[in-house]
Every structure is written in C-alpha cells, then in structure tokens.
Scaffold this motif. Structure first.
Motif, PDB file in Angstrom:
ATOM      1  N   TRP A   9       0.954  -1.046  -0.103  1.00 39.10           N
ATOM      2  CA  TRP A   9      -0.038   0.168  -0.107  1.00 39.10           C
ATOM      3  C   TRP A   9       0.733   1.210  -0.017  1.00 39.10           C
ATOM      4  O   TRP A   9       1.946   1.279   0.458  1.00 39.10           O
ATOM      5  CB  TRP A   9      -1.012  -0.062   1.083  1.00 39.10           C
ATOM      6  CG  TRP A   9      -2.029  -1.083   1.199  1.00 39.10           C
ATOM      7  CD1 TRP A   9      -2.023  -2.166   0.515  1.00 39.10           C
ATOM      8  CD2 TRP A   9      -2.556  -1.540   2.584  1.00 39.10           C
ATOM      9  NE1 TRP A   9      -3.090  -2.945   0.741  1.00 39.10           N
ATOM     10  CE2 TRP A   9      -3.552  -2.588   2.197  1.00 39.10           C
ATOM     11  CE3 TRP A   9      -3.156  -0.816   3.689  1.00 39.10           C
ATOM     12  CZ2 TRP A   9      -4.263  -3.113   3.247  1.00 39.10           C
ATOM     13  CZ3 TRP A   9      -3.978  -1.268   4.531  1.00 39.10           C
ATOM     14  CH2 TRP A   9      -4.671  -2.469   4.147  1.00 39.10           C
ATOM     15  N   ASP A  10       0.301   2.214  -0.619  1.00 38.97           N
ATOM     16  CA  ASP A  10       0.845   3.722  -0.427  1.00 38.97           C
ATOM     17  C   ASP A  10      -0.100   4.575   0.249  1.00 38.97           C
ATOM     18  O   ASP A  10      -1.304   4.624   0.192  1.00 38.97           O
ATOM     19  CB  ASP A  10       1.251   4.095  -1.952  1.00 38.97           C
ATOM     20  CG  ASP A  10       2.132   3.374  -2.571  1.00 38.97           C
ATOM     21  OD1 ASP A  10       3.272   3.679  -2.074  1.00 38.97           O
ATOM     22  OD2 ASP A  10       1.737   2.849  -3.474  1.00 38.97           O
ATOM     23  N   ILE A  11       0.566   5.383   1.438  1.00 38.66           N
ATOM     24  CA  ILE A  11      -0.191   6.310   2.215  1.00 38.66           C
ATOM     25  C   ILE A  11       0.184   7.735   2.075  1.00 38.66           C
ATOM     26  O   ILE A  11       1.370   7.741   2.029  1.00 38.66           O
ATOM     27  CB  ILE A  11      -0.010   5.918   3.787  1.00 38.66           C
ATOM     28  CG1 ILE A  11      -0.518   4.399   3.888  1.00 38.66           C
ATOM     29  CG2 ILE A  11      -0.843   6.938   4.517  1.00 38.66           C
ATOM     30  CD1 ILE A  11      -0.299   4.220   5.265  1.00 38.66           C
ATOM     31  N   VAL A  56      -5.235   6.293   1.559  1.00 38.38           N
ATOM     32  CA  VAL A  56      -4.625   4.624   1.590  1.00 38.38           C
ATOM     33  C   VAL A  56      -5.053   4.083   0.093  1.00 38.38           C
ATOM     34  O   VAL A  56      -6.016   3.768  -0.037  1.00 38.38           O
ATOM     35  CB  VAL A  56      -4.929   3.881   2.612  1.00 38.38           C
ATOM     36  CG1 VAL A  56      -4.279   2.477   2.520  1.00 38.38           C
ATOM     37  CG2 VAL A  56      -4.903   4.566   4.044  1.00 38.38           C
ATOM     38  N   ARG A  57      -3.836   3.811  -0.716  1.00 40.51           N
ATOM     39  CA  ARG A  57      -4.020   3.275  -2.031  1.00 40.51           C
ATOM     40  C   ARG A  57      -3.501   1.979  -1.779  1.00 40.51           C
ATOM     41  O   ARG A  57      -2.388   1.810  -1.708  1.00 40.51           O
ATOM     42  CB  ARG A  57      -3.215   4.058  -2.910  1.00 40.51           C
ATOM     43  CG  ARG A  57      -3.615   5.716  -3.222  1.00 40.51           C
ATOM     44  CD  ARG A  57      -3.015   6.056  -4.518  1.00 40.51           C
ATOM     45  NE  ARG A  57      -3.847   5.669  -5.511  1.00 40.51           N
ATOM     46  CZ  ARG A  57      -3.575   6.002  -6.695  1.00 40.51           C
ATOM     47  NH1 ARG A  57      -2.496   6.888  -7.019  1.00 40.51           N
ATOM     48  NH2 ARG A  57      -4.109   5.529  -7.859  1.00 40.51           N
ATOM     49  N   ILE A  63      -8.618   4.676  -0.466  1.00 42.56           N
ATOM     50  CA  ILE A  63      -9.467   4.825   0.800  1.00 42.56           C
ATOM     51  C   ILE A  63      -9.192   5.997   1.643  1.00 42.56           C
ATOM     52  O   ILE A  63      -7.897   6.153   1.889  1.00 42.56           O
ATOM     53  CB  ILE A  63      -9.239   3.524   1.682  1.00 42.56           C
ATOM     54  CG1 ILE A  63      -9.626   2.134   0.953  1.00 42.56           C
ATOM     55  CG2 ILE A  63      -9.844   3.685   3.180  1.00 42.56           C
ATOM     56  CD1 ILE A  63      -9.371   0.844   1.648  1.00 42.56           C
ATOM     57  N   LEU A  64     -10.076   6.679   2.083  1.00 44.94           N
ATOM     58  CA  LEU A  64      -9.761   8.170   2.719  1.00 44.94           C
ATOM     59  C   LEU A  64     -10.146   7.826   4.160  1.00 44.94           C
ATOM     60  O   LEU A  64     -11.220   7.279   4.562  1.00 44.94           O
ATOM     61  CB  LEU A  64     -10.547   9.250   2.109  1.00 44.94           C
ATOM     62  CG  LEU A  64     -10.047  10.626   2.263  1.00 44.94           C
ATOM     63  CD1 LEU A  64      -8.736  10.739   1.616  1.00 44.94           C
ATOM     64  CD2 LEU A  64     -11.063  11.674   1.658  1.00 44.94           C
ATOM     65  N   THR A 106     -14.094   4.520  -1.020  1.00 44.25           N
ATOM     66  CA  THR A 106     -14.263   4.341   0.430  1.00 44.25           C
ATOM     67  C   THR A 106     -13.659   5.415   1.353  1.00 44.25           C
ATOM     68  O   THR A 106     -12.787   6.049   0.862  1.00 44.25           O
ATOM     69  CB  THR A 106     -13.564   3.096   0.770  1.00 44.25           C
ATOM     70  OG1 THR A 106     -13.910   1.948   0.005  1.00 44.25           O
ATOM     71  CG2 THR A 106     -14.128   2.714   2.201  1.00 44.25           C
ATOM     72  N   VAL A 107     -14.654   5.876   2.366  1.00 41.60           N
ATOM     73  CA  VAL A 107     -14.361   6.923   3.245  1.00 41.60           C
ATOM     74  C   VAL A 107     -14.503   6.205   4.781  1.00 41.60           C
ATOM     75  O   VAL A 107     -15.618   5.915   4.905  1.00 41.60           O
ATOM     76  CB  VAL A 107     -15.137   8.182   3.111  1.00 41.60           C
ATOM     77  CG1 VAL A 107     -14.439   9.173   4.276  1.00 41.60           C
ATOM     78  CG2 VAL A 107     -14.778   8.946   1.760  1.00 41.60           C
TER      79      VAL A 107
END
Length: 284
Positions: A9-11, A56-57, A63-64, A106-107
């Motif tokens: 993942w990447d943040i 978050v990817r 995703i937020l 998504t949140v």
C-alpha cells in the motif's frame, strides 16, 4: 505531499485544512508546564492542529481516512472560534496523484465531529452536495445515530450540513468492521460515544491510527485525554490497552491532527523514538 510505503500500500496525507484549538482543552487536566514541553503553543494558548486525511491506496481501492474541515462553510465567527487558518484543498492534493474525487471508493470515518466530516460535503447554491459521490462511507452505528440526533453537548460539533447530503452513502457497523483485508475499524468510544480507531496490517507491520484518542504524538500517555472527550475514562481505558499493545509490538502510530509528526514508533517503554515521519507543511 508526505507519503509512506506500507507493504503493498501507499499512504498519502492530503491538504484537509488547519485549526488552532485551546491547548488547555486539548490536554484536559494536564498542567500547561507539562504539555507545553511536548507540543508548541502560541501566545493565545492555542496549539496548531492540522486536519489532514490519510489516503490509503491499496492497488484496487482508494480509501480516505476522515475528510478534513472542508471549505466554503465557515463564516468569520466560526473561523475565529475554531482557529481555522486554512480550509481544505483535497481536490488539489488528489490532482497531484492524477486522481479526482470520483476516484475515492471508500471513506472511513473515525467519528463525525466537524473537523473530521466537514470535507464530505460542500456548498452547491443553497444546498450541500457530496464531495465523494462514488464512495461508500463507513462509520460506527453509534456515531451515525448521534450525529443525526445530537444531545445538548454534541450538537455544537454535529452539524446537519455535514451529513444530510451523504446519508445515502453511509454504511454502519457495531463493534469491528473489516474495510478490506488488512484494514479494520474498531469502535472504542471515549472521545465520542461512537469513536473508532483504524488498524492497518501489511506484511508483518502494523499502523495504528488512534484518531482523537491520540490526536498528536504528545498525547501518548493514556491519562492525557482531551477536555473535549465526552467519556474521558473510556478514552483512558482504550488508550491504556491500545498504546500498550502498540509499544509492546513495535507498531507505528499515525496522526490526523499532528502539525509536526505524521507517524511515529517508540520502543517498549515509550520513551525512545525508534522511527518517525515528520510532517511537511502544505504551501499555496
């Protein structure tokens, strides 16, 4: 833009705005000579608190985690009362990643106080519209019930303009919810009755996003809870458990409000920093 590679993942931390809140309120009963050694304070007794969501990817999802203060909603009185010195520019942050608001799937809402939910809606003429129309919005059932029927205390932060335009996008849960494999929302209560933390796991590493149970790195001590907490002893018990788990297992702690640190890792005693990602301020 600050980033962190977490397994597959990447943040990213997005530009969600800045507030400046009373330092005494943010540290509750802790005397100023103690907390001011750990976190800077200005001559108005305010501390700078960013409201910068984590994106978050995961490869298949964007995703937020929370949504910033938003923009276009605050008159001069509200800006003064909440120390808002910067409104959100999330769309600009997303554009730097070649994304738009429609790319957010998504949140994840840790809770729905104005400084976390404000960015979900924005003015559109005389009405409000959803900023992330393609997203499913997750919140605890307790939190969702309270924002729609706030009590005499919570109505000062649960504003109707922040939720009515997105009510058809909201899905709720009770105790725990797996957003996707490796990301779990956990209901803790404390700061608000429906407050949640987010646990992220990738390839043996863990990031614990404590939201407003630990809004900054200076709030590590389980007894250092906010005067804003509706249920302070619930906050203490939840922090005692989760901070202990994090320290004993070498987990990262990530932050939404910290104006200085994005993520931090301590040794088992909590006295020595073993890993740290500093915050880079956004500029216009």
């Amino acid at each position: 833009m600050d980033t962190f590679k977490f397994g597959d993942w990447d943040i990213y931390w997005l530009d969600g705005g800045i507030t400046n809140m009373d330092g005494g309120a943010m540290f509750g009963v802790v005397p100023k000579p103690l907390w001011s050694k750990k976190y800077p304070v200005n001559d108005k007794n305010q501390i700078e608190l960013v409201t910068e969501p984590l994106l978050v990817r995961t490869g298949d999802k964007n995703i937020l985690i929370d949504a910033g203060v938003g923009y276009g909603k605050y008159d001069e009185k509200k800006k003064r009362n909440y120390g808002i010195t910067r409104e959100a520019s999330i769309e600009r942050s997303l554009a730097q990643l070649n994304l738009t608001v429609d790319d957010i799937d998504t949140v994840v809402m840790t809770h729905m106080h104005f400084d976390h939910i404000g960015g979900l809606t924005t003015p559109d003429g005389d009405e409000m519209r959803s900023v992330f129309p393609q997203a499913v919005i997750y919140a605890s059932e307790t939190e969702w019930n309270e924002i729609r029927e706030p009590n005499i205390r919570s109505r000062n932060t649960y504003w109707k303009e922040n939720w009515t335009a997105v009510q058809n996008q909201v899905k709720t849960f009770t105790d725990e919810f797996e957003v996707r494999p490796g990301m779990t929302m956990i209901h803790t209560g404390g700061h608000s009755d429906g407050h949640c933390i987010v646990k992220m796991e990738q390839k043996g590493e863990v990031i614990l996003h404590m939201a407003d149970l630990m809004p900054t790195h200076a709030h590590q001590n389980p007894l250092w809870v906010l005067a804003y907490d509706d249920y302070p002893m619930t906050s203490v018990y939840a922090k005692e458990k989760w901070v202990k788990d994090g320290l004993n297992n070498g987990w990262w702690f990530s932050f939404y409000h910290d104006a200085h640190v994005r993520m931090i890792k301590w040794n088992e005693t909590g006295k020595e920093v073993t890993g740290e990602l500093k915050r880079t301020p956004f500029t216009d």
